[in-house]
Design a protein around this motif. Structure first.
Motif, PDB file in Angstrom:
ATOM      1  N   GLU A   9       0.874  -1.169   0.000  1.00 55.14           N
ATOM      2  CA  GLU A   9       0.000   0.000   0.000  1.00 55.14           C
ATOM      3  C   GLU A   9       0.910   1.218   0.000  1.00 55.14           C
ATOM      4  N   GLU A  10       0.972   1.908  -1.111  1.00 52.84           N
ATOM      5  CA  GLU A  10       1.898   3.030  -1.255  1.00 52.84           C
ATOM      6  C   GLU A  10       1.228   4.322  -0.825  1.00 52.84           C
ATOM      7  N   LEU A  11       1.812   4.989   0.171  1.00 54.27           N
ATOM      8  CA  LEU A  11       1.258   6.247   0.669  1.00 54.27           C
ATOM      9  C   LEU A  11       2.210   7.413   0.448  1.00 54.27           C
ATOM     10  N   GLY A  12       3.266   7.190  -0.330  1.00 51.06           N
ATOM     11  CA  GLY A  12       4.227   8.264  -0.580  1.00 51.06           C
ATOM     12  C   GLY A  12       5.457   8.063   0.275  1.00 51.06           C
ATOM     13  N   GLY A  13       5.587   8.866   1.338  1.00 51.68           N
ATOM     14  CA  GLY A  13       6.741   8.738   2.222  1.00 51.68           C
ATOM     15  C   GLY A  13       6.747   7.429   2.991  1.00 51.68           C
ATOM     16  N   THR A  14       5.572   6.877   3.202  1.00 48.95           N
ATOM     17  CA  THR A  14       5.437   5.614   3.920  1.00 48.95           C
ATOM     18  C   THR A  14       4.690   4.611   3.045  1.00 48.95           C
ATOM     19  N   GLY A  15       5.057   3.353   3.165  1.00 54.03           N
ATOM     20  CA  GLY A  15       4.322   2.289   2.494  1.00 54.03           C
ATOM     21  C   GLY A  15       4.076   1.156   3.472  1.00 54.03           C
ATOM     22  N   TYR A  16       3.009   0.401   3.256  1.00 53.04           N
ATOM     23  CA  TYR A  16       2.723  -0.751   4.104  1.00 53.04           C
ATOM     24  C   TYR A  16       2.829  -2.007   3.255  1.00 53.04           C
ATOM     25  N   LEU A  17       3.873  -2.775   3.529  1.00 53.60           N
ATOM     26  CA  LEU A  17       4.166  -3.976   2.776  1.00 53.60           C
ATOM     27  C   LEU A  17       3.458  -5.169   3.402  1.00 53.60           C
ATOM     28  N   HIS A  18       2.652  -5.857   2.618  1.00 54.15           N
ATOM     29  CA  HIS A  18       1.972  -7.066   3.061  1.00 54.15           C
ATOM     30  C   HIS A  18       2.827  -8.271   2.657  1.00 54.15           C
ATOM     31  N   VAL A  19       3.101  -9.129   3.629  1.00 50.93           N
ATOM     32  CA  VAL A  19       3.963 -10.274   3.369  1.00 50.93           C
ATOM     33  C   VAL A  19       3.310 -11.544   3.892  1.00 50.93           C
ATOM     34  N   GLU A  32       1.444 -17.181   7.492  1.00 53.54           N
ATOM     35  CA  GLU A  32       0.909 -16.103   8.317  1.00 53.54           C
ATOM     36  C   GLU A  32       1.039 -14.769   7.576  1.00 53.54           C
ATOM     37  N   GLU A  33      -0.011 -13.954   7.662  1.00 58.48           N
ATOM     38  CA  GLU A  33       0.028 -12.631   7.035  1.00 58.48           C
ATOM     39  C   GLU A  33       0.611 -11.614   8.000  1.00 58.48           C
ATOM     40  N   MET A  34       1.443 -10.732   7.465  1.00 55.28           N
ATOM     41  CA  MET A  34       2.029  -9.653   8.254  1.00 55.28           C
ATOM     42  C   MET A  34       2.041  -8.360   7.449  1.00 55.28           C
ATOM     43  N   ILE A  35       2.108  -7.245   8.159  1.00 57.76           N
ATOM     44  CA  ILE A  35       2.260  -5.940   7.527  1.00 57.76           C
ATOM     45  C   ILE A  35       3.517  -5.292   8.089  1.00 57.76           C
ATOM     46  N   VAL A  36       4.332  -4.741   7.195  1.00 60.15           N
ATOM     47  CA  VAL A  36       5.587  -4.099   7.567  1.00 60.15           C
ATOM     48  C   VAL A  36       5.551  -2.649   7.102  1.00 60.15           C
ATOM     49  N   GLU A  37       5.874  -1.728   7.998  1.00 61.13           N
ATOM     50  CA  GLU A  37       5.940  -0.318   7.617  1.00 61.13           C
ATOM     51  C   GLU A  37       7.269  -0.049   6.922  1.00 61.13           C
ATOM     52  N   CYS A  38       7.201   0.502   5.703  1.00 61.80           N
ATOM     53  CA  CYS A  38       8.407   0.811   4.932  1.00 61.80           C
ATOM     54  C   CYS A  38       8.556   2.326   4.808  1.00 61.80           C
ATOM     55  N   ARG A  39       9.755   2.799   5.069  1.00 61.52           N
ATOM     56  CA  ARG A  39      10.058   4.211   4.872  1.00 61.52           C
ATOM     57  C   ARG A  39      11.241   4.334   3.927  1.00 61.52           C
ATOM     58  N   GLY A  40      11.416   5.533   3.371  1.00 61.50           N
ATOM     59  CA  GLY A  40      12.497   5.705   2.420  1.00 61.50           C
ATOM     60  C   GLY A  40      12.145   5.112   1.071  1.00 61.50           C
ATOM     61  N   ASP A  41      13.153   4.708   0.334  1.00 58.87           N
ATOM     62  CA  ASP A  41      12.939   4.262  -1.053  1.00 58.87           C
ATOM     63  C   ASP A  41      12.890   2.749  -1.214  1.00 58.87           C
ATOM     64  N   GLU A  42      13.168   2.003  -0.152  1.00 59.51           N
ATOM     65  CA  GLU A  42      13.242   0.547  -0.280  1.00 59.51           C
ATOM     66  C   GLU A  42      11.841  -0.053  -0.358  1.00 59.51           C
ATOM     67  N   ARG A  43      11.516  -0.663  -1.489  1.00 56.94           N
ATOM     68  CA  ARG A  43      10.203  -1.269  -1.709  1.00 56.94           C
ATOM     69  C   ARG A  43      10.392  -2.598  -2.456  1.00 56.94           C
ATOM     70  N   PRO A  44      10.262  -3.736  -1.789  1.00 56.59           N
ATOM     71  CA  PRO A  44      10.378  -5.022  -2.482  1.00 56.59           C
ATOM     72  C   PRO A  44       9.260  -5.179  -3.525  1.00 56.59           C
ATOM     73  N   HIS A  45       9.510  -5.995  -4.514  1.00 56.56           N
ATOM     74  CA  HIS A  45       8.478  -6.246  -5.518  1.00 56.56           C
ATOM     75  C   HIS A  45       7.720  -7.527  -5.165  1.00 56.56           C
ATOM     76  N   ALA A  46       6.561  -7.703  -5.768  1.00 56.69           N
ATOM     77  CA  ALA A  46       5.692  -8.845  -5.461  1.00 56.69           C
ATOM     78  C   ALA A  46       6.412 -10.170  -5.706  1.00 56.69           C
ATOM     79  N   LYS A  47       6.191 -11.113  -4.788  1.00 55.54           N
ATOM     80  CA  LYS A  47       6.739 -12.473  -4.826  1.00 55.54           C
ATOM     81  C   LYS A  47       8.239 -12.525  -4.541  1.00 55.54           C
ATOM     82  N   GLN A  48       8.820 -11.397  -4.141  1.00 54.03           N
ATOM     83  CA  GLN A  48      10.244 -11.378  -3.793  1.00 54.03           C
ATOM     84  C   GLN A  48      10.451 -11.982  -2.410  1.00 54.03           C
ATOM     85  N   ALA A  49      11.445 -12.869  -2.280  1.00 58.95           N
ATOM     86  CA  ALA A  49      11.809 -13.410  -0.968  1.00 58.95           C
ATOM     87  C   ALA A  49      12.570 -12.335  -0.204  1.00 58.95           C
ATOM     88  N   ILE A  50      12.159 -12.102   1.016  1.00 59.45           N
ATOM     89  CA  ILE A  50      12.773 -11.024   1.792  1.00 59.45           C
ATOM     90  C   ILE A  50      13.113 -11.507   3.201  1.00 59.45           C
TER      91      ILE A  50
END
Length: 362
Positions: A308-318, A324-342
């Motif tokens: 979920e891209e909100l600009g300065g902040t994004g919420y990554l669903h993993v 198990e489903e989790m949500i991670v708060e992302c800041r800055g420019d780091e944004r994994p792409h879909a299906k990427q192992a992290i």
């Protein structure tokens, strides 16, 4: 002095009990918010305070007076509804003045009170308009103004913003907060929107199935929830919950193994002595999970699903390895792409432990 005090309040419809022995104390001048999912009983409880629903058991006091069996018009409360309930053929002035006119108050008094309320709500330029000429937010302000002129002891709001669009809801939240600061009255507000609750409340009452789960200041509930329901309901996005097993307990600590990270035990502050091997849940908020490895944290493998891209902040669903489903708060420019192992790191110092039944292990 208590503005409102509920003692052992219950409500039944026939054999079905919908409000269960509620004890709440709201101080005079406090802004209290009843929050919970649809059908949890929050509007019923509000209507009981207003006198629009009979109380099956317990006692309701307003400014120390027992009003449990008193009719609604004599309780000194004013209610603002979701639907505005304005008279379409009357002007804004006449809508706001209606209760005073019915009570046959002097014209000079009516004029003064309506204009004072209109000034507070920035409606002075619209007093001659009909409701059909107003926006949704202006109509809701008229409904609030109609309550203000009655000078009630308590204001009751029943999901007053749910008919408005998202942008207007934000503006009206600010209007209601400003109104409370300006007039200092006791206010009780019902909503299913926990963001509204966190924004407006001095005190939040969290309800589930007619039972009070926890009462406290917004940040108190956010930082120190009593159970998984409160932890998951208060906060946006909600807290992540992961299955774990107790490795050992004692001295105010629990050593636990995550199901998704076996063999990497870590400690959580918890005074409860829990048997070794017992299954529990561990809660961690999205802002306390970071991308990549971090020293001192709990490592976890996952797969990125979407963000979920909100600009300065994004919420990554993993998804974790066990699904198990989790949500991670992302800041800055780091944004994994879909299906990427992290790789994720969980901050153990910010984790909560809950029993298998969802109660906080303290």
């Amino acid at each position: 002095m208590s503005g409102i005090k509920l003692t052992g309040v219950s409500k039944s419809f026939g054999a079905v009990k919908v409000i269960h022995d509620v004890d709440i104390e709201i101080e005079q001048g406090e802004f209290a918010v009843f929050v919970g999912p649809s059908g949890c009983g929050k509007s019923t409880l509000l209507r009981m305070i207003a006198g629009l629903e009979e109380t099956t058991g317990g006692e309701i006091r307003i400014n120390a007076e027992d009003v449990t069996r008193r009719e609604a018009s004599k309780r000194g409360v004013a209610m603002v509804f979701q639907s505005y309930a304005l008279y379409p053929h009357l002007s804004v002035f006449d809508n706001m003045a209606f209760s005073l006119s019915i009570a046959r108050r002097p014209k000079a008094e009516i004029e003064a009170k309506v204009r004072a309320a209109a000034d507070i709500l920035r409606l002075t330029d619209y007093l001659n308009h009909k409701p059909s000429q107003l926006s949704g937010g202006q109509r809701q302000r008229v409904a609030i103004g109609r309550a203000i002129v009655r000078e009630p002891r308590v204001f009751l709001f029943d999901e007053p913003l749910s008919n408005l669009d998202a942008e207007l809801r934000v503006k009206m939240r600010m209007e209601i907060a400003r109104l409370h600061r300006q007039i200092g009255a006791t206010m009780v507000y019902v909503t299913h929107d926990q963001v509204e609750a966190m924004t407006l409340a001095d005190k939040i009452v969290v309800l589930k199935s007619g039972v009070v789960q926890q009462v406290g200041a917004p940040l108190e509930l956010y930082r120190n929830p009593d159970n998984m329901f409160v932890a998951g309901f208060i906060g946006s996005p909600s807290m992540n919950f992961l299955k774990a097993r107790v490795a050992s307990s004692g001295a105010g600590r629990l050593a636990v193994d995550l199901k998704d990270a076996p063999g990497v035990p870590f400690e959580i502050a918890a005074g409860a002595n829990v048997p070794t091997g017992e299954e529990i849940f561990v809660g961690v908020r999205p802002e306390h999970v970071t991308l990549g490895d971090r020293e001192g944290g709990v490592p976890l493998n996952a797969t990125a699903e979407f963000i979920e891209e909100l600009g300065g902040t994004g919420y990554l669903h993993v998804l974790t390895a066990t699904g198990e489903e989790m949500i991670v708060e992302c800041r800055g420019d780091e944004r994994p792409h879909a299906k990427q192992a992290i790789r994720l790191t969980l901050n153990a110092g910010e984790m909560f432990a809950f029993s298998g039944q969802g109660e906080r292990l303290r």
